[in-house]
Design a protein around this motif. Structure first.
Motif, PDB file in Angstrom:
ATOM      1  N   TRP A   1       0.813  -1.190   0.000  1.00 17.51           N
ATOM      2  CA  TRP A   1       0.000   0.000   0.000  1.00 17.51           C
ATOM      3  C   TRP A   1       0.864   1.265   0.000  1.00 17.51           C
ATOM      4  CZ3 TRP A   1      -4.691  -1.104   3.480  1.00 17.51           C
ATOM      5  CH2 TRP A   1      -5.831  -0.496   2.945  1.00 17.51           C
ATOM      6  N   ALA A   2       1.871   1.246   0.899  1.00 12.84           N
ATOM      7  CA  ALA A   2       2.732   2.422   1.036  1.00 12.84           C
ATOM      8  C   ALA A   2       3.553   2.645  -0.232  1.00 12.84           C
ATOM      9  CB  ALA A   2       3.650   2.261   2.243  1.00 12.84           C
ATOM     10  N   ALA A   3       3.859   1.547  -0.978  1.00 10.88           N
ATOM     11  CA  ALA A   3       4.727   1.681  -2.151  1.00 10.88           C
ATOM     12  C   ALA A   3       3.935   2.073  -3.396  1.00 10.88           C
ATOM     13  CB  ALA A   3       5.464   0.370  -2.395  1.00 10.88           C
ATOM     14  N   ILE A   4       2.632   1.839  -3.401  1.00  7.24           N
ATOM     15  CA  ILE A   4       1.832   2.098  -4.602  1.00  7.24           C
ATOM     16  C   ILE A   4       1.963   3.549  -5.104  1.00  7.24           C
ATOM     17  CG2 ILE A   4      -0.576   2.327  -5.399  1.00  7.24           C
ATOM     18  CD1 ILE A   4      -1.118  -0.383  -4.112  1.00  7.24           C
ATOM     19  N   PRO A   5       1.852   4.579  -4.244  1.00  4.41           N
ATOM     20  CA  PRO A   5       1.955   5.956  -4.774  1.00  4.41           C
ATOM     21  C   PRO A   5       3.263   6.212  -5.522  1.00  4.41           C
ATOM     22  CG  PRO A   5       1.195   5.986  -2.512  1.00  4.41           C
ATOM     23  CD  PRO A   5       1.564   4.578  -2.809  1.00  4.41           C
ATOM     24  N   THR A   6       4.387   5.713  -4.987  1.00  2.00           N
ATOM     25  CA  THR A   6       5.678   5.886  -5.666  1.00  2.00           C
ATOM     26  C   THR A   6       5.624   5.248  -7.043  1.00  2.00           C
ATOM     27  OG1 THR A   6       6.655   5.565  -3.482  1.00  2.00           O
ATOM     28  CG2 THR A   6       8.161   5.560  -5.363  1.00  2.00           C
ATOM     29  N   ILE A   7       5.165   3.990  -7.083  1.00  3.17           N
ATOM     30  CA  ILE A   7       5.137   3.267  -8.348  1.00  3.17           C
ATOM     31  C   ILE A   7       4.211   3.964  -9.333  1.00  3.17           C
ATOM     32  CG2 ILE A   7       4.547   1.055  -9.436  1.00  3.17           C
ATOM     33  CD1 ILE A   7       5.452  -0.332  -6.932  1.00  3.17           C
ATOM     34  N   VAL A   8       3.046   4.420  -8.852  1.00  4.28           N
ATOM     35  CA  VAL A   8       2.086   5.067  -9.751  1.00  4.28           C
ATOM     36  C   VAL A   8       2.681   6.331 -10.347  1.00  4.28           C
ATOM     37  CG1 VAL A   8      -0.119   6.275  -9.873  1.00  4.28           C
ATOM     38  CG2 VAL A   8       0.045   4.127  -8.627  1.00  4.28           C
ATOM     39  N   SER A   9       3.225   7.220  -9.493  1.00  8.63           N
ATOM     40  CA  SER A   9       3.631   8.509 -10.062  1.00  8.63           C
ATOM     41  C   SER A   9       4.826   8.362 -10.989  1.00  8.63           C
ATOM     42  CB  SER A   9       3.893   9.532  -8.956  1.00  8.63           C
ATOM     43  OG  SER A   9       4.850   9.039  -8.073  1.00  8.63           O
ATOM     44  N   VAL A  10       5.802   7.496 -10.652  1.00 10.96           N
ATOM     45  CA  VAL A  10       6.972   7.363 -11.529  1.00 10.96           C
ATOM     46  C   VAL A  10       6.598   6.654 -12.826  1.00 10.96           C
ATOM     47  CG1 VAL A  10       9.311   6.476 -11.727  1.00 10.96           C
ATOM     48  CG2 VAL A  10       8.537   7.411  -9.559  1.00 10.96           C
ATOM     49  N   SER A  11       5.797   5.579 -12.762  1.00 10.59           N
ATOM     50  CA  SER A  11       5.496   4.901 -14.025  1.00 10.59           C
ATOM     51  C   SER A  11       4.518   5.707 -14.873  1.00 10.59           C
ATOM     52  CB  SER A  11       5.012   3.453 -13.832  1.00 10.59           C
ATOM     53  OG  SER A  11       4.281   3.293 -12.692  1.00 10.59           O
ATOM     54  N   GLU A  12       3.692   6.534 -14.204  1.00 20.37           N
ATOM     55  CA  GLU A  12       2.805   7.404 -14.983  1.00 20.37           C
ATOM     56  C   GLU A  12       3.614   8.419 -15.795  1.00 20.37           C
ATOM     57  OE1 GLU A  12       0.396  10.133 -12.796  1.00 20.37           O
ATOM     58  OE2 GLU A  12      -0.117  10.986 -14.741  1.00 20.37           O
ATOM     59  N   ASP A  13       4.651   8.975 -15.154  1.00 21.54           N
ATOM     60  CA  ASP A  13       5.550   9.890 -15.878  1.00 21.54           C
ATOM     61  C   ASP A  13       6.165   9.188 -17.082  1.00 21.54           C
ATOM     62  OD1 ASP A  13       5.097  11.988 -14.290  1.00 21.54           O
ATOM     63  OD2 ASP A  13       6.938  11.807 -13.098  1.00 21.54           O
ATOM     64  N   ALA A  14       6.625   7.937 -16.866  1.00 25.86           N
ATOM     65  CA  ALA A  14       7.271   7.199 -17.953  1.00 25.86           C
ATOM     66  C   ALA A  14       6.289   6.980 -19.101  1.00 25.86           C
ATOM     67  CB  ALA A  14       7.784   5.862 -17.422  1.00 25.86           C
TER      68      ALA A  14
END
Lengths: 300, 259
Positions: free
Chosen positions: A155-168
Motif C-alpha cells: 500500500w505504502a509503495a503504490i503511490p511511488t510506483i504510480v507517479s513514476v510509471s505514470e511519468d514514464a
C-alpha cells in the motif's frame, strides 16, 4: 558573457547554492563513514558463526542476523507482488484510459492522499482491522504476520510506483500510439504491446524505487509483523510472524548501551540495509541511464 | 523504573523548585556502581543490592541504605473467551519456552498458543525471563522460544490478546484493561492460585511481583532525606499508581534497612 557584469547578489546566491550542494554530499559521506566506523567492531568482536546464525536474542549475546535479513526479504517480496500490478495498473489507467477530468480531479489527488498517510496510521489500521481479518480468513494462530506487513507496505509503495510509471508512460511519444492505432491495433493491444514496452525502463525504475521504499519502512512493519525472529524457511513463512531489520534497529537502538557488542551489531544491520538500498538505487539509475541512450539512438 | 524516577523528579520540581534532581538511566547495575563512585546521591534499582556489591561498598567505606519505594507486579493475560483461568509458574515457563504449544495441554480448548511478550529492551521482558521463564534459577540458560511475538507497546499486547483467543501475554499490572482476562498464578502445583491485586502484591502472595528499591550513600541527610520521605508520601505514591506500578500502602520503611 563576462563574469564581472553579473551583480554581486547573483554571485552570492550562486555560491550559497554551490555550498548547499557540496554540504549534502559531505553529509552523506560523513554518515557513511560513521555507519562503517560503528559497524566494523561487530565483525571484529563477534564470531562470524554467531553473527550469521539463525538465533537473534541480543540481551543474551545471540546475534544471528539471518532471520532479520530474510524477514525483510520476505516482507519486501510480498509487498512487491502486491504493489507492482496494482501500481502499474493504476498508472496505465491514469495515463492511458481514464478521461482527463477524472484523472486531474479525482485520481491524482487520491494517489497523493495515499502517499501522505503516515505509516504509523497504516500500522494502527493493520493492528485493528487487517490482522484480525487475516487471522479469521486464513484460520491462522495470529494475524500479526509477514503477510500483514506486505499488504501495508505494498500500500505504502503504490503511490511511488504510480507517479513514476505514470511519468514514464506520459513520456512515450504520442506518435507511437497513433501509429499503432492506425495499423488497426485495439487500444488495449496498443497499451500492452507498444506504450508499456516503450516505457519499460521507466516502469522498472518505478518498481525499484517502490522496493526501496518498502525495505526501509519501519513503523508499520514493527506494528503488524509480530517481530518474532523466526527464520523464514518454508513457503508458508508469509503466513507466520517475522522480524525485519528496520524494526529491530528501531526497537532496540533506544535502550542499547553505547559501545556494546549489541550496539555495534545494530549498526552492522544498518550497514546491511544501506547496502541493499544502494544496490537498488544503482540498479534503478542504470535502468534510467539505459533509457536515455536508447531514446537518443531512436532520435538519431 | 527510570520512568518512575523521572516522573518523581519532575513532580518534585513543583514541591521544591529550588532543588534540582537529574535522573540518568542505564539499568540497576549502572545506578549501583554510580553510587559506589559517589557520583550520585541516590541509586534506583529494580532488584535488591547483591552481597558482593555490599561488600564493595563496605570496602569503599560507606553503607548503602535500602528503601522500598514501590512494587511492580506482572499480570499474565488471555482472551476473555479462553476457558483457562489459572496456571502454575512452571506451565507459563513451558509455554514461553515453546514446550507447551496447545491450550488443551493446560486444560483449555484445542487451539495453538500464540505467545506475546514486550521487546527485549524492556525491563519487564528481562524480569519475566528471569522470574518466570527461568523460574528464578539464574544458572538456567533457557530463553523465550523464537516464535514469541515481541510487541513494541503494551497497547499492542492488550489489543492482540483482546482480539485473539489463541493469545497469552503479560504486562505490568497497571497497563491491564478489563478487555482481557487476568490469570491466577500459583508458585507451584501445591500452592494456591492467586490473582494479582494491590493486596496480594503487597503481602507477597502473588508470585510474579518485585520490589523497586532506592539506595542512598550512608544514612540520608538533609535534602536527600526530605526527598525520600516525600517519595513515600501519598502524592509520590499516586504517581507510582499512574505509571502502572503498585504503591507502597503503609509506609513502613521510613527508617530504612541498614546493612
Amino acid at each position: 558573457m563576462n563574469i564581472s557584469h553579473i551583480p554581486r547578489t547573483e554571485k552570492i546566491i550562486t555560491r550559497l547554492v554551490q555550498a548547499a550542494g557540496y554540504l549534502s554530499i559531505l553529509f552523506v559521506a560523513l554518515i557513511s563513514l560513521f555507519l562503517l566506523k560503528e559497524a566494523t567492531p561487530a565483525l571484529l568482536n563477534i564470531k562470524l558463526s554467531n553473527l550469521f546464525s539463525t538465533r537473534w536474542y541480543p540481551i543474551e549475546t545471540y546475534f544471528g542476523i539471518l532471520p532479520l535479513f530474510f524477514g525483510s526479504v520476505t516482507v519486501t517480496i510480498g509487498a512487491t507482488i502486491i504493489a507492482v500490478p496494482l501500481g502499474v495498473g493504476t498508472a496505465i489507467f491514469i495515463s492511458e484510459v481514464a478521461p482527463p477530468r477524472l484523472t486531474i480531479g479525482i485520481l491524482k489527488p487520491l494517489v497523493e492522499i495515499l502517499a501522505g498517510i503516515p505509516s504509523v496510521v497504516l500500522g494502527f489500521f493493520g493492528i485493528i482491522v487487517l490482522s484480525p481479518f487475516l487471522r479469521i480468513t486464513f484460520n491462522l494462530p495470529t494475524g500479526l504476520t509477514a503477510l500483514a506487513g506486505s499488504i501495508l507496505l505494498g500500500w505504502a509503495a503504490i503511490p511511488t510506483i504510480v507517479s513514476v510509471s505514470e511519468d514514464a508512460l506520459n513520456n512515450v511519444p504520442q506518435s507511437y500510439r497513433h501509429a499503432s492505432l492506425a495499423l488497426g491495433a485495439t487500444p488495449w493491444q496498443t497499451i500492452w504491446n507498444v506504450t508499456l514496452p516503450a516505457a519499460r525502463s521507466g516502469v522498472l525504475t518505478a518498481v525499484m524505487l517502490g522496493i526501496g521504499r518498502v525495505i526501509g519502512e519501519t513503523m508499520a512493519v514493527m506494528m503488524v509483523t509480530g517481530n518474532a525472529p523466526v527464520m523464514p524457511t518454508r513457503l508458508n513463512a508469509i503466513l507466520s510472524p517475522i522480524r525485519t531489520m528496520t524494526a529491530t534497529i528501531a526497537s532496540e537502538m533506544g535502550e542499547v548501551a553505547q559501545g556494546s557488542d549489541h550496539y555495534h551489531v545494530l549498526f552492522f544491520i544498518g550497514v546491511t540495509l544501506f547496502l541493499v538500498s544502494l544496490i537498488i538505487n544503482i540498479a534503478s539509475y542504470r535502468l534510467t541511464y539505459r533509457k536515455m541512450k536508447r531514446s537518443e539512438r531512436l532520435l538519431s | 523504573m527510570v520512568n518512575l524516577a523521572l516522573a518523581w523528579a519532575e513532580k518534585y520540581q513543583n514541591v521544591k523548585p529550588n532543588i534540582r534532581i537529574s535522573v540518568t538511566g542505564g539499568g540497576s547495575g549502572t545506578g549501583i556502581s554510580a553510587l559506589m563512585n559517589h557520583t550520585v546521591d541516590i541509586a534506583n534499582a529494580s532488584r535488591a543490592i547483591k552481597p558482593e556489591e555490599i561488600a564493595e561498598a563496605k570496602y569503599l567505606g560507606f553503607t548503602p541504605i535500602e528503601f522500598v519505594v514501590a512494587r511492580d507486579a506482572i499480570a499474565v493475560i488471555v482472551n476473555p473467551a479462553n476457558p483457562v483461568n489459572q496456571l502454575t509458574l512452571e506451565q507459563i515457563s513451558k509455554i514461553y519456552k515453546g514446550e507447551i504449544k496447545n491450550w488443551k495441554e493446560v486444560g483449555g480448548e484445542d487451539r495453538p498458543i500464540v505467545k506475546l511478550s514486550r521487546e527485549t529492551n524492556s525491563g519487564t521482558h528481562v524480569y519475566f525471563l528471569e522470574t518466570v521463564v527461568r523460574l528464578g534459577n539464574s544458572k538456567d540458560p533457557s530463553l523465550f522460544s523464537p516464535d514469541t511475538l515481541l510487541l513494541p507497546s503494551s497497547e499492542g499486547i492488550i489489543v492482540e490478546v483482546r482480539d485473539n483467543p489463541n493469545a497469552i501475554g503479560y504486562d505490568g499490572l497497571g497497563y491491564i484493561t478489563d478487555e482481557v482476562k487476568v490469570l491466577a498464578v500459583a508458585k507451584d502445583a501445591n500452592s494456591p492460585y492467586i490473582l494479582p491485586s494491590s493486596d496480594s502484591v503487597s503481602d507477597g502472595k502473588y508470585p510474579i511481583a518485585r520490589n523497586l528499591y532506592i539506595y542512598t550513600y550512608n544514612e540520608p541527610q538533609g535534602e536527600v532525606k526530605v526527598y525520600i520521605e516525600w517519595l513515600l508520601s501519598s502524592e509520590a505514591q499516586s504517581i507510582v499508581k499512574e505509571l502502572g506500578f503498585v504503591p507502597i500502602i503503609n509506609s513502613e520503611v521510613l527508617s530504612g534497612d541498614q546493612y
